[in-house]
Write a protein that holds these residues in place. Sequence first.
Motif, PDB file in Angstrom:
ATOM      1  N   MET A 124       0.841  -1.196   0.000  1.00 10.72           N
ATOM      2  CA  MET A 124       0.000   0.000   0.000  1.00 10.72           C
ATOM      3  C   MET A 124       0.877   1.247   0.000  1.00 10.72           C
ATOM      4  SD  MET A 124      -3.133  -0.956   2.583  1.00 10.72           S
ATOM      5  CE  MET A 124      -4.384  -2.145   2.093  1.00 10.72           C
ATOM      6  N   GLN A 125       0.304   2.337  -0.483  1.00  9.44           N
ATOM      7  CA  GLN A 125       1.100   3.566  -0.622  1.00  9.44           C
ATOM      8  C   GLN A 125       0.267   4.788  -0.243  1.00  9.44           C
ATOM      9  OE1 GLN A 125       2.506   5.555  -4.568  1.00  9.44           O
ATOM     10  NE2 GLN A 125       4.076   4.044  -4.048  1.00  9.44           N
ATOM     11  N   TYR A 126       0.965   5.746   0.360  1.00  6.79           N
ATOM     12  CA  TYR A 126       0.329   7.024   0.699  1.00  6.79           C
ATOM     13  C   TYR A 126       1.334   8.124   0.396  1.00  6.79           C
ATOM     14  CZ  TYR A 126      -2.291  10.618   3.211  1.00  6.79           C
ATOM     15  OH  TYR A 126      -3.004  11.745   3.530  1.00  6.79           O
ATOM     16  N   ILE A 127       0.870   9.202  -0.240  1.00  9.41           N
ATOM     17  CA  ILE A 127       1.737  10.348  -0.544  1.00  9.41           C
ATOM     18  C   ILE A 127       1.271  11.531   0.296  1.00  9.41           C
ATOM     19  CG2 ILE A 127       2.511  11.963  -2.311  1.00  9.41           C
ATOM     20  CD1 ILE A 127       2.142   9.727  -4.371  1.00  9.41           C
ATOM     21  N   THR A 128       2.176  12.019   1.142  1.00 10.58           N
ATOM     22  CA  THR A 128       1.892  13.186   1.964  1.00 10.58           C
ATOM     23  C   THR A 128       2.673  14.376   1.421  1.00 10.58           C
ATOM     24  OG1 THR A 128       2.058  14.128   4.191  1.00 10.58           O
ATOM     25  CG2 THR A 128       3.592  12.357   3.663  1.00 10.58           C
ATOM     26  N   LEU A 129       1.997  15.475   1.188  1.00  9.33           N
ATOM     27  CA  LEU A 129       2.553  16.594   0.431  1.00  9.33           C
ATOM     28  C   LEU A 129       3.421  17.510   1.286  1.00  9.33           C
ATOM     29  CD1 LEU A 129      -0.605  17.536  -1.663  1.00  9.33           C
ATOM     30  CD2 LEU A 129       1.284  16.001  -2.299  1.00  9.33           C
ATOM     31  N   TYR A 135       5.405  19.506   7.980  1.00 10.74           N
ATOM     32  CA  TYR A 135       6.624  18.800   7.579  1.00 10.74           C
ATOM     33  C   TYR A 135       7.109  19.270   6.215  1.00 10.74           C
ATOM     34  CZ  TYR A 135       5.775  15.287  11.243  1.00 10.74           C
ATOM     35  OH  TYR A 135       5.576  14.647  12.439  1.00 10.74           O
ATOM     36  N   PRO A 136       8.398  19.433   6.049  1.00 15.09           N
ATOM     37  CA  PRO A 136       8.927  19.718   4.718  1.00 15.09           C
ATOM     38  C   PRO A 136       8.972  18.454   3.868  1.00 15.09           C
ATOM     39  CG  PRO A 136      10.736  19.526   6.288  1.00 15.09           C
ATOM     40  CD  PRO A 136       9.459  19.423   7.088  1.00 15.09           C
ATOM     41  N   ASP A 162      11.405  14.231  -1.071  1.00 18.76           N
ATOM     42  CA  ASP A 162      12.215  15.054  -1.967  1.00 18.76           C
ATOM     43  C   ASP A 162      12.951  16.166  -1.215  1.00 18.76           C
ATOM     44  OD1 ASP A 162      10.101  16.708  -1.367  1.00 18.76           O
ATOM     45  OD2 ASP A 162       9.433  17.000  -3.438  1.00 18.76           O
ATOM     46  N   LYS A 163      12.743  16.232   0.114  1.00 24.61           N
ATOM     47  CA  LYS A 163      13.472  17.183   0.954  1.00 24.61           C
ATOM     48  C   LYS A 163      13.886  16.481   2.243  1.00 24.61           C
ATOM     49  CE  LYS A 163      10.976  21.402  -0.471  1.00 24.61           C
ATOM     50  NZ  LYS A 163      10.120  22.527   0.027  1.00 24.61           N
ATOM     51  N   GLU A 164      14.882  17.033   2.906  1.00 27.68           N
ATOM     52  CA  GLU A 164      15.232  16.525   4.223  1.00 27.68           C
ATOM     53  C   GLU A 164      14.024  16.692   5.146  1.00 27.68           C
ATOM     54  OE1 GLU A 164      19.258  16.799   6.696  1.00 27.68           O
ATOM     55  OE2 GLU A 164      18.083  18.655   6.849  1.00 27.68           O
ATOM     56  N   THR A 165      13.690  15.630   5.854  1.00 30.90           N
ATOM     57  CA  THR A 165      12.483  15.669   6.689  1.00 30.90           C
ATOM     58  C   THR A 165      12.603  14.634   7.791  1.00 30.90           C
ATOM     59  OG1 THR A 165      10.066  15.794   6.577  1.00 30.90           O
ATOM     60  CG2 THR A 165      11.130  14.045   5.284  1.00 30.90           C
ATOM     61  N   LEU A 166      11.491  14.376   8.480  1.00 36.94           N
ATOM     62  CA  LEU A 166      11.455  13.429   9.587  1.00 36.94           C
ATOM     63  C   LEU A 166      10.634  12.199   9.201  1.00 36.94           C
ATOM     64  CD1 LEU A 166      10.729  15.899  12.553  1.00 36.94           C
ATOM     65  CD2 LEU A 166      12.949  15.137  11.689  1.00 36.94           C
ATOM     66  N   PHE A 167      11.081  11.026   9.676  1.00 37.44           N
ATOM     67  CA  PHE A 167      10.355   9.789   9.402  1.00 37.44           C
ATOM     68  C   PHE A 167      10.591   8.810  10.544  1.00 37.44           C
ATOM     69  CE2 PHE A 167       9.953   5.660   6.921  1.00 37.44           C
ATOM     70  CZ  PHE A 167       8.572   5.745   6.776  1.00 37.44           C
ATOM     71  N   ASN A 168       9.521   8.426  11.217  1.00 35.36           N
ATOM     72  CA  ASN A 168       9.593   7.470  12.324  1.00 35.36           C
ATOM     73  C   ASN A 168       8.237   6.772  12.439  1.00 35.36           C
ATOM     74  OD1 ASN A 168      10.451   6.041  14.584  1.00 35.36           O
ATOM     75  ND2 ASN A 168       9.988   7.711  16.011  1.00 35.36           N
ATOM     76  N   PRO A 169       7.958   5.827  11.536  1.00 35.12           N
ATOM     77  CA  PRO A 169       6.636   5.198  11.495  1.00 35.12           C
ATOM     78  C   PRO A 169       6.523   4.037  12.483  1.00 35.12           C
ATOM     79  CG  PRO A 169       8.001   4.271   9.800  1.00 35.12           C
ATOM     80  CD  PRO A 169       8.850   5.307  10.510  1.00 35.12           C
ATOM     81  N   THR A 170       5.299   3.610  12.727  1.00 39.73           N
ATOM     82  CA  THR A 170       5.069   2.380  13.488  1.00 39.73           C
ATOM     83  C   THR A 170       3.674   1.863  13.197  1.00 39.73           C
ATOM     84  OG1 THR A 170       5.381   1.340  15.656  1.00 39.73           O
ATOM     85  CG2 THR A 170       4.089   3.366  15.615  1.00 39.73           C
ATOM     86  N   ASN A 171       3.395   0.681  13.735  1.00 46.34           N
ATOM     87  CA  ASN A 171       2.049   0.134  13.689  1.00 46.34           C
ATOM     88  C   ASN A 171       1.512   0.055  15.114  1.00 46.34           C
ATOM     89  OD1 ASN A 171       0.160  -2.464  13.908  1.00 46.34           O
ATOM     90  ND2 ASN A 171      -0.035  -1.590  11.856  1.00 46.34           N
TER      91      ASN A 171
END
Length: 339
Positions: A124-129, A135-136, A162-171
């Motif tokens: 599955m896929q989600y695009i967040t702008l 968030y940048p 496409d930019k430096e940003t933050l990512f820390n996902p979980t379920n």
Amino acid sequence: MKIIEHQANGINYYTLVNNHHMSVTVMDWGATVTAIKTHDKDGNYANVVLGFDEGEDYITYQSFFGATIARVAGVIKNAKWRNYELTQNAGENHLNGGNMPQIAFEPWFLERKLQTSEQVGLVMQYITLDGENGYPGTMTITADFILDNNGKFTISYTGKSDKETLFNPTNHTYFNLSGNAESLINHDILKINADEYAALNKHNIPTGKLPWVTDSPFDFREPTEIGPQIAKIKGGLRHGFVLNKTPYPQVELFDRVSGRKVTLRTNAPAIVVSSATNYRDDRYRLNGGKPMRSQLGLSLQPQVLPDAIHHREFGSIIIEPNVPITYQTAYQFSNIYDV
């Protein structure tokens, strides 16, 4: 191995079934795990995670049962990173990626299904702008859900921006291995291969201190009954644990009555454990009409420790432009009474 699909009220559900009748159901709203069915010591199959009876209730109540949490799980104190103002959705703080929109309650796109003789799965896929929730970067988040024939269920989250940003996902799945959503998790046995935990202040925000678990109710390095430990912790468990590097599963949870057991192996450096203490809502109808009660489930959320951007020792959640990062967790289901 097969995938069963059905739709209700505009929500798509996909049930992954292996050759031993174990199944995992995922819905496209929030890339959410709504059910995992495994056998008890007598061969009876039941759902071992908490979930709403009606799919639309996930959206109505916006509670995180089984949901994918992104871009960033947990709290960010003061909702700020560098010069970026993040959405304040928990007082002055930012929680679980914000709510403008809240990715956990938005529809995800089914990119493809996977099916072989040994495993079935979904991508599955989600695009967040760029700019959403402050968030940048425009980020593509991919969620892989794969069930194999040996009872292993693997979730992988990949983020690319496409930019430096933050990512820390979980379920955010809550487990109740009894298969009976009227039975509390107090007598379940938990083992966490962790020497340190993240201390919280009175507002449940990490202080930055990482005390040793020795001689504390947070010591789960040996299999330990959950209830007596929770009783010693004001507000119950909602803490992060720093996972030790080991080739063995870092977390084990089992129910002695049903015999059901799940072990976790992850490349995330920590896990947040929540006992749902004092979490009660009689409006909720879970697992066949049961109301949500305190300590009805235990969530095991692999991730970098919450509020990592304010505590260097927690690890980095900054990702570079166009460099994908993947977090993967394997949940191995079994029964301790199986010969």
